[in-house]
Design an enzyme around this catalytic site. Structure first.
Site, PDB file in Angstrom:
ATOM      1  N   GLU A 261      40.763  40.134  40.698  1.00 22.12           N
ATOM      2  CA  GLU A 261      42.186  40.481  40.596  1.00 22.12           C
ATOM      3  C   GLU A 261      42.412  41.526  39.495  1.00 22.12           C
ATOM      4  OE1 GLU A 261      43.879  39.619  43.051  1.00 22.12           O
ATOM      5  OE2 GLU A 261      42.567  38.023  43.785  1.00 22.12           O
ATOM      6  N   HIS A 264      42.134  44.883  40.981  1.00 20.77           N
ATOM      7  CA  HIS A 264      43.365  45.298  41.654  1.00 20.77           C
ATOM      8  C   HIS A 264      44.421  45.713  40.623  1.00 20.77           C
ATOM      9  CE1 HIS A 264      42.469  44.188  45.752  1.00 20.77           C
ATOM     10  NE2 HIS A 264      42.233  42.924  45.464  1.00 20.77           N
ATOM     11  N   GLU A 290      40.856  46.984  47.904  1.00 28.87           N
ATOM     12  CA  GLU A 290      39.798  45.972  47.824  1.00 28.87           C
ATOM     13  C   GLU A 290      38.502  46.564  47.282  1.00 28.87           C
ATOM     14  OE1 GLU A 290      40.203  42.869  47.827  1.00 28.87           O
ATOM     15  OE2 GLU A 290      42.201  42.790  48.707  1.00 28.87           O
TER      16      GLU A 290
HETATM   17 CO    CO Z   1      41.514  41.360  46.716  1.00 30.16          CO
END
Ligand code: CO
Length: 466
Positions: A261, A264, A290
């Protein structure tokens, strides 16, 4: 009139952000009984968003600026982006769109309950609805033949099942082949030390240390919370939140979901300020998004260089690693072992989890599979590709939240992200000659800067070929 347009787009982003904030709250804080009222709130706001993205006013603005040649590049991209959204949304009847949003919210709650009770039948009627809605939408958008392509296009523009069948077909054969060799070898890896009790507080502290090094500002422009399924969400680039899920008997779970995360989150935080409020402030595509999380999780976060720096710290912070040599730790971390849960999968077998979901989604949308038969097909494919079989629905078909809110076509992004990430690392190594040494010294800033300049500043712009 330009001010009018900018004002309009900003309002759209405000509604979007409000919906995202309410969604975040559903997954992190919301009391159980608040579900019905919350889904009404979300339904109302989605309705307002729908009205604004299909209004006569917006149509006029788009037409006016489409005819205008001397716009700056950002405004031009904004117009293209909003026009695409206008066309897509305008084709769905308003009532249907509103009902869909409410159904999606109820479906998420049903999935949560089904997963807790490990009972697919609780979720199945909701899932059927989500599939039916999406099939209808694909028809509205003009995808008569292969409605799954319409859904893939949302997350990875211009990707199709024709292309993915080739890429995933090759990837599957290669992984299954390599996996057979690994399973047949007599090398065994000890990973028991990961599974010793490790208090949540220690995991939180270490997770924050890694996030700091990665360059994720969770102190002033973000937050870290807990939810069943870890995710990242943001409202602008100054409020980028991640969630994680702690397992006190396996510290790898929270650690790697935190790094994932975090990958991201730094993307969202690095999106340039001048793009906020233009509808362009989001990742180039879901697979590119991703690629950032998977890149950090596997290519950096499981590398020898990364742990050269972090292992001594981890040895201090956790009781798990006393007497475990660096080499044993490193081998344990990179163990290949087919498993049932996608988010816990090792780097090699991970893409097989995605390919299974891709094949099932494709069958569902091509009318080759009914919802009630998904668990059977799911278990069969897991046995065939990975050699493992779920004992129940909770560790099988119910493990992911993606289908609950209708995000069909999203899963392929993860495997494509793996493939993109490998190529980014290759280029990064060419650009930063002492990359390995920098990472060994814990200087992840060089990685951050490279990603920022080469990936993060490139957002979702429509490229008009000339
Ligand atoms: Co992801």
């Amino acid at each position: 009139m330009l001010d009018e347009l900018k004002d309009y787009l900003k309002k759209l982003e405000y509604i979007n952000s409000t919906i995202a904030l309410l969604d975040w709250d559903v997954m992190v804080n919301m009391p159980e009984k608040a579900e019905k009222y919350r889904s009404e709130m979300l339904g109302y706001l989605s309705g307002e968003y729908y009205k604004m993205t299909t209004s006569e006013k917006l149509k006029q603005l788009i037409e006016h600026f489409k005819a205008n040649d001397d716009l700056d590049e950002i405004t031009k991209s904004s117009i293209d982006k909003i026009e695409k959204e206008y066309n897509k949304t305008k084709k769905i009847p308003e009532e249907q769109y509103k009902h869909y949003k409410i159904a999606a919210s109820l479906s998420y709650s049903a999935w949560e309950e089904a997963k807790k009770k490990s009972d697919f039948s609780i979720f199945a009627p909701h899932l059927e609805k989500m599939v039916e809605y999406n099939k209808k939408f694909a028809k509205y958008w003009g995808f008569e033949q292969n409605s799954y392509n319409a859904l893939l296009d949302i997350y990875e523009p211009s990707i199709t099942t024709e292309k993915l069948d080739v890429v995933f077909g090759e990837l599957r054969l290669a992984i299954v082949d390599l996996l057979k060799k690994i399973n047949a070898s007599n090398v065994s890896v000890d990973t028991e030390y990961f599974k010793k009790y490790c208090p949540k507080e220690a995991q939180q502290k270490f997770g924050k240390l890694v996030l700091d090094k990665m360059g994720y500002d969770y102190k002033k422009s973000g937050r870290i919370d807990e939810s069943t399924h870890p995710f990242t969400t943001n409202f602008g680039n100054k409020d980028v939140r991640i969630t994680t899920n702690y397992d006190e008997n396996d510290l790898r779970k929270a650690l790697y979901s935190t790094i994932h995360e975090g990958g991201h989150a730094i993307y969202e935080q690095n999106i340039p300020d001048d793009l906020q409020g233009t509808m362009l402030a989001e990742g180039a595509s879901m697979a590119i998004h991703e690629s950032q999380s998977r890149f950090y999780e596997n290519l950096i976060g499981k590398s020898k260089e990364f742990w050269t720096y972090f292992y001594p710290i981890a040895q201090n912070e956790f009781n798990n690693f006393q007497g475990v040599s660096f080499d044993d730790f490193y081998r344990g971390l990179n163990e290949v072992k087919p498993s049932l849960i996608r988010i816990d999968a090792d780097e090699l077998t991970y893409s097989l989890h995605i390919i299974i979901r891709y094949e099932i989604e494709k069958m569902l949308f091509n009318d080759d599979l009914e919802v009630k038969d998904i668990p059977y097909i799911w278990n069969k494919k897991y046995e065939e590709y990975l050699g493992v079989k779920p004992k129940n629905d909770s560790e099988g078909v119910l493990q992911d939240m993606h289908w609950s809110d209708g995000s069909f076509g999203y899963f392929p992004s993860y495997a494509l992200g793996n493939l993109y990430g490998a190529q980014f690392l290759n280029k990064m190594k060419k650009d930063i000659l002492d990359l390995d040494e920098q990472i060994e010294e814990g200087n992840l800033k060089v990685v951050h800067e490279w990603l920022k300049n080469n990936i993060h500043k490139h957002v979702k712009r429509q490229i008009t070929p000339n």
